[in-house]
Scaffold this motif. Structure first.
Motif, PDB file in Angstrom:
ATOM      1  N   ASN A  98       0.846  -1.182   0.000  1.00 22.65           N
ATOM      2  CA  ASN A  98       0.000   0.000   0.000  1.00 22.65           C
ATOM      3  C   ASN A  98       0.883   1.234   0.000  1.00 22.65           C
ATOM      4  O   ASN A  98       2.119   1.123   0.014  1.00 22.65           O
ATOM      5  CB  ASN A  98      -0.976  -0.013   1.194  1.00 22.65           C
ATOM      6  N   PRO A 104      -2.638  -0.059   9.543  1.00 18.85           N
ATOM      7  CA  PRO A 104      -3.590   0.664  10.383  1.00 18.85           C
ATOM      8  C   PRO A 104      -3.785  -0.077  11.698  1.00 18.85           C
ATOM      9  O   PRO A 104      -3.524  -1.278  11.778  1.00 18.85           O
ATOM     10  CB  PRO A 104      -4.873   0.656   9.547  1.00 18.85           C
ATOM     11  N   HIS A 113     -11.419  -3.308   5.255  1.00 19.00           N
ATOM     12  CA  HIS A 113     -10.039  -3.092   5.680  1.00 19.00           C
ATOM     13  C   HIS A 113      -9.122  -4.020   4.892  1.00 19.00           C
ATOM     14  O   HIS A 113      -8.865  -5.157   5.301  1.00 19.00           O
ATOM     15  CB  HIS A 113      -9.903  -3.342   7.179  1.00 19.00           C
ATOM     16  N   THR A 115      -5.737  -3.926   4.043  1.00 13.34           N
ATOM     17  CA  THR A 115      -4.455  -4.301   4.625  1.00 13.34           C
ATOM     18  C   THR A 115      -4.653  -5.217   5.823  1.00 13.34           C
ATOM     19  O   THR A 115      -3.969  -6.234   5.975  1.00 13.34           O
ATOM     20  CB  THR A 115      -3.673  -3.044   5.031  1.00 13.34           C
ATOM     21  N   PHE A 156      -8.578   9.770  -1.432  1.00  9.52           N
ATOM     22  CA  PHE A 156      -8.190   8.774  -0.450  1.00  9.52           C
ATOM     23  C   PHE A 156      -6.780   8.946   0.106  1.00  9.52           C
ATOM     24  O   PHE A 156      -6.531   8.612   1.267  1.00  9.52           O
ATOM     25  CB  PHE A 156      -8.277   7.362  -1.070  1.00  9.52           C
ATOM     26  N   ALA A 157      -5.835   9.396  -0.714  1.00 13.06           N
ATOM     27  CA  ALA A 157      -4.416   9.328  -0.351  1.00 13.06           C
ATOM     28  C   ALA A 157      -4.073  10.144   0.890  1.00 13.06           C
ATOM     29  O   ALA A 157      -3.350   9.660   1.772  1.00 13.06           O
ATOM     30  CB  ALA A 157      -3.551   9.771  -1.532  1.00 13.06           C
ATOM     31  N   ARG A 159      -6.008  11.159   3.339  1.00 14.85           N
ATOM     32  CA  ARG A 159      -6.622  10.578   4.538  1.00 14.85           C
ATOM     33  C   ARG A 159      -5.883   9.316   4.959  1.00 14.85           C
ATOM     34  O   ARG A 159      -5.706   9.051   6.149  1.00 14.85           O
ATOM     35  CB  ARG A 159      -8.091  10.267   4.276  1.00 14.85           C
ATOM     36  N   TRP A 160      -5.446   8.520   3.985  1.00 11.68           N
ATOM     37  CA  TRP A 160      -4.655   7.332   4.298  1.00 11.68           C
ATOM     38  C   TRP A 160      -3.373   7.724   5.016  1.00 11.68           C
ATOM     39  O   TRP A 160      -2.984   7.092   6.011  1.00 11.68           O
ATOM     40  CB  TRP A 160      -4.347   6.562   3.022  1.00 11.68           C
ATOM     41  N   ASP A 162      -2.889  10.105   6.925  1.00  9.77           N
ATOM     42  CA  ASP A 162      -3.147  10.532   8.304  1.00  9.77           C
ATOM     43  C   ASP A 162      -2.749   9.449   9.296  1.00  9.77           C
ATOM     44  O   ASP A 162      -2.489   9.744  10.472  1.00  9.77           O
ATOM     45  CB  ASP A 162      -4.627  10.877   8.495  1.00  9.77           C
ATOM     46  N   LEU A 163      -2.712   8.193   8.842  1.00 14.78           N
ATOM     47  CA  LEU A 163      -2.264   7.110   9.713  1.00 14.78           C
ATOM     48  C   LEU A 163      -0.843   7.332  10.208  1.00 14.78           C
ATOM     49  O   LEU A 163      -0.456   6.808  11.259  1.00 14.78           O
ATOM     50  CB  LEU A 163      -2.330   5.766   8.969  1.00 14.78           C
ATOM     51  N   SER A 192       4.149   1.247  12.098  1.00 12.84           N
ATOM     52  CA  SER A 192       3.416   0.079  11.608  1.00 12.84           C
ATOM     53  C   SER A 192       3.644  -1.136  12.502  1.00 12.84           C
ATOM     54  O   SER A 192       2.729  -1.934  12.728  1.00 12.84           O
ATOM     55  CB  SER A 192       3.821  -0.243  10.163  1.00 12.84           C
TER      56      SER A 192
END
Length: 246
Positions: A98, A104, A113, A115, A156-157, A159-160, A162-163, A192
């Motif tokens: 990803n 996440p 979800h 991943t 999407f990118a 917000r992704w 933001d992890l 991660s």
């Protein structure tokens, strides 16, 4: 009852229009082989070189199923191919990729979800023995994360990414933008790994010594793999038989 209009070829006009719409949406009437030429050329190289060499391996996994020894969570970056970097044969790695190799946290809800589903499949179905989170240099996702002002207009990118906001904040004191970019890339790996330990069946596997989790970082410029050490720092993977520096 009125009859559905038909095209000269005998097909209903509505069906013909549906196919026309589909063709328009996927790129027009040009044959797929033309638009897919770089991929088909690659497939032909595979059939000429890789398939003869690995045919027995493919047939074995087709008969007995896949039994990968490791899950690799890597970035989707086109320059970072885990199977190539780690010299893996077909069936040895279960790979999820990803943007920015992010895991996440575990969330028990009704959302989709991707991943997390891949991690669960690797651990609970395939029973892999280890997980490697593989970060890399010159990561575009990290650049997006660090951009000031943040980029706009993405569905999407952003917000992704933001992890990884904690990775952004913990590297704010770096001396140069280049240092911060690299430090943030490494921080996403640590983040991660922390999030992996929010999955109960990962914790269970680690506690029972059936599963281990690890961090890695690939330097694209020099082709060097770095492994996260117990002290939280990355060190170059040593050649077989090479002793650690003292």
């Amino acid at each position: 009852m009125s009859e559905t209009p038909r095209s000269p070829g005998g097909h209903s006009t509505s069906a013909h229009q549906d196919r026309q719409t589909f063709n328009d949406r996927r790129g027009g009437q040009e044959p797929a082989e033309v638009r897919l030429k770089p991929l088909i050329d690659g497939y032909r190289r595979f059939r000429t070189t890789e398939w003869p060499r690995e045919r027995e391996r493919f047939e074995l996994t087709a008969t007995h199923g896949q039994q990968p020894h490791s899950l690799v969570i890597a970035c989707s970056d086109s320059r970072v191919d885990p199977q190539m970097i780690l010299g893996a044969r077909p069936g040895e790695l279960f790979v999820v990729r990803n943007v920015t190799n992010l895991v996440p946290p575990h969330e028990h809800d009704e959302a989709h979800h991707g991943t997390s589903a891949a991690i669960e499949f690797a651990v609970r179905v395939l029973d892999v023995g280890r997980i490697l989170v593989l970060g890399h240099g010159m990561c575009g996702g990290v650049k997006m994360l660090l951009d000031d002002p943040p980029p706009v207009g993405f569905d999407f990118a952003t917000r992704w990414m933001d992890l990884a906001k904690d990775a952004k904040s913990m590297t704010a004191d770096c001396d140069t933008p280049e240092d911060r970019h690299k430090a943030c890339e490494e921080a996403t790996v640590r983040l991660s790994l922390e999030n992996l330990l929010t999955f109960p069946w990962v914790v269970e596997g680690v506690s029972a010594s059936r599963l281990s989790i690890h961090g890695g970082y690939f330097d694209i410029r020099h082709g060097t793999l770095y492994i996260l050490q117990p002290d939280g720092q990355f060190a170059a993977a040593r050649d077989e038989g090479e002793r650690p520096a003292t």
